[in-house]
Motif scaffolding. Structure first.
Motif, PDB file in Angstrom:
ATOM      1  N   ARG A 242       0.797  -1.228   0.000  1.00 46.57           N
ATOM      2  CA  ARG A 242       0.000   0.000   0.000  1.00 46.57           C
ATOM      3  C   ARG A 242       0.828   1.277   0.000  1.00 46.57           C
TER       4      ARG A 242
ATOM      5  N   ASP B 152      -4.059   6.827  -1.488  1.00 45.27           N
ATOM      6  CA  ASP B 152      -4.883   5.724  -1.017  1.00 45.27           C
ATOM      7  C   ASP B 152      -5.091   4.744  -2.162  1.00 45.27           C
TER       8      ASP B 152
ATOM      9  N   LEU C 257      -5.832   1.371  -1.579  1.00 49.25           N
ATOM     10  CA  LEU C 257      -6.714   0.273  -1.213  1.00 49.25           C
ATOM     11  C   LEU C 257      -8.188   0.556  -1.489  1.00 49.25           C
ATOM     12  N   THR C 258      -8.628   1.801  -1.285  1.00 51.63           N
ATOM     13  CA  THR C 258     -10.046   2.091  -1.495  1.00 51.63           C
ATOM     14  C   THR C 258     -10.475   1.876  -2.947  1.00 51.63           C
TER      15      THR C 258
ATOM     16  N   ARG D 115     -10.376  -1.899  -3.702  1.00 52.47           N
ATOM     17  CA  ARG D 115     -11.470  -2.618  -3.057  1.00 52.47           C
ATOM     18  C   ARG D 115     -12.791  -2.389  -3.792  1.00 52.47           C
ATOM     19  N   GLU D 116     -12.985  -1.179  -4.269  1.00 54.13           N
ATOM     20  CA  GLU D 116     -14.226  -0.859  -4.976  1.00 54.13           C
ATOM     21  C   GLU D 116     -14.347  -1.606  -6.298  1.00 54.13           C
TER      22      GLU D 116
ATOM     23  N   ALA E  19      -8.477  -2.849   9.895  1.00 48.75           N
ATOM     24  CA  ALA E  19      -8.659  -2.944   8.443  1.00 48.75           C
ATOM     25  C   ALA E  19      -9.518  -4.152   8.078  1.00 48.75           C
TER      26      ALA E  19
ATOM     27  N   SER F 186     -13.273  -3.669   9.408  1.00 47.71           N
ATOM     28  CA  SER F 186     -14.035  -2.712   8.608  1.00 47.71           C
ATOM     29  C   SER F 186     -14.357  -3.229   7.216  1.00 47.71           C
TER      30      SER F 186
ATOM     31  N   ALA G  58     -12.087  -3.335   4.863  1.00 44.75           N
ATOM     32  CA  ALA G  58     -11.204  -2.674   3.904  1.00 44.75           C
ATOM     33  C   ALA G  58     -10.331  -3.691   3.177  1.00 44.75           C
ATOM     34  N   VAL G  59      -9.917  -4.736   3.889  1.00 43.30           N
ATOM     35  CA  VAL G  59      -9.133  -5.822   3.303  1.00 43.30           C
ATOM     36  C   VAL G  59      -9.604  -7.134   3.917  1.00 43.30           C
TER      37      VAL G  59
END
Length: 356
Positions: free
Chosen positions: A262, A272, A274-275, A278-279, A299, A302, A304-305
């Protein structure tokens, strides 16, 4: 609530936790780039990881960038790696092999005098490589001809076949950290024209061809990317755009997980990653680089990963998941022994004695 110890389904594997061991080049291979009993002991000690991603491993002869790194192109190497896979499986673990080509990060003194190859004739500036003649500056690479590229793809495919023959549960393709596949991806190092240069589609062509070939040889396939990382003197003019485009494109492939570094090891590029990944990416997402236990837990909780890969903490803590589970203090690794030969700083870090 999902946490670090919630099991994770990955292909046909059921991982007991989400604490992965990141690939760590440690330069302990024997002559001929053969992994031996010492490497097997090292990985078996760390079999408590949800998944071990074994170190960057040469897919073909003549592409050494670390002097004593392992390969997976000879029968001796296949047999040597079998020591590791059998030891890890006996200890209850799961292990995949990272397949790698160094590209311009290779050096003639490590490869019989042969000039390294790359997408373009651009040298790595500002760093040196360890060789039998001491640390040396990198040399200008030779641009690959388009008709040579199918041989690169075939090298990855055969390496994947050999990895499965050696007993690995799958493979991870190394598309990160300024090595060959990353060199083609990023516009700072890929300045060629034609089918493998220019547009994002063209710059990603080699990586996608490799993934398609490797997928035919393995039951489980991952990919590691590092669009922000400037290691090995590499940059891209739009790393977030590159990551976003590629994350969407990877859904068209039988990719079981995406492993993302990351951050930028050099501390220059920020953002950023990861966002947007992830999307766009629909598979298992694994993150790496600088996570502490609390941040990793947050993470995963939530969403996120799906998992976090730990590198340096696994060097000094062979029982890292159990230490985390019990809230025990973590030992600190000694950087002076990261790349030195032998067991010191490799297999001699102690496990904690836990009371039942």
């Amino acid at each position: 609530m999902t946490d670090l110890f919630t099991p994770l389904r990955l292909g046909d594997l059921e991982l007991p936790n989400r604490i992965w061991m990141a690939p760590l080049t440690r330069c302990r291979a024997e002559p001929g780039h053969v992994p031996g009993a010492l490497i097997a002991q090292h990985y078996a000690q760390r079999a408590g990881a949800g998944l071990i991603v074994a170190e960057a491993t040469m897919v073909s002869e003549g592409n050494s960038a670390f002097w004593h790194e392992p390969g997976i192109y000879s029968q001796a190497q296949v047999e040597g790696w079998r020591l590791s896979t059998e030891a890890v499986h006996r200890a209850g673990g799961r292990i995949v092999l990272q397949l790698w080509h160094g590209g311009r990060a290779c050096h003639p003194l490590l490869n019989g005098g042969h000039q390294p190859v790359a997408p373009s004739a651009l040298v790595i500036n500002g760093d040196t490589v360890r060789t039998p003649e001491g640390k040396q500056p990198y040399v200008v690479p030779r641009p690959l001809e388009d008709d040579e590229i199918p041989g690169i793809v075939e090298g990855f495919r055969l390496a994947a076949r050999n990895a499965i023959a050696a007993g690995f549960d799958g493979v991870e393709v190394h598309g990160a950290n300024g090595y060959l596949l990353d060199q083609f991806l990023r516009d700072g190092t890929n300045q060629r024209s034609g089918a493998y240069g220019g547009s994002l589609d063209n710059r990603a062509r080699l990586l996608l061809e490799v993934l398609e070939a490797v997928a035919q040889e393995t039951p489980l396939m991952g990919l590691r990317l590092s669009p922000l990382n400037g290691f090995n003197d590499i940059r891209d003019s739009d790393p977030i755009g590159l990551a976003s485009w590629l994350a969407q494109r990877l859904n068209d492939l039988p990719l079981d997980y995406l492993h993302v570094i990351r951050a930028d090891f050099t501390g220059v590029q920020q953002g950023d990653l990861l966002t947007p990944i992830r999307e766009r990416f629909g598979g298992v997402l694994v993150a790496n680089a600088g996570y502490g236990v609390e941040e990793a837990q947050a993470a995963i909780s939530s969403g996120a990963v799906d998992a976090v890969a730990f590198g340096t903490p696994f060097i000094a803590n062979p029982d890292l998941p159990e230490r985390i589970r019990r809230g025990a203090a973590l030992a600190q690794a000694n950087p002076d022994t990261f790349y030195s030969p032998g067991p010191v700083g490799y297999t001699d870090y102690p496990r904690l004695e836990f009371q039942p």
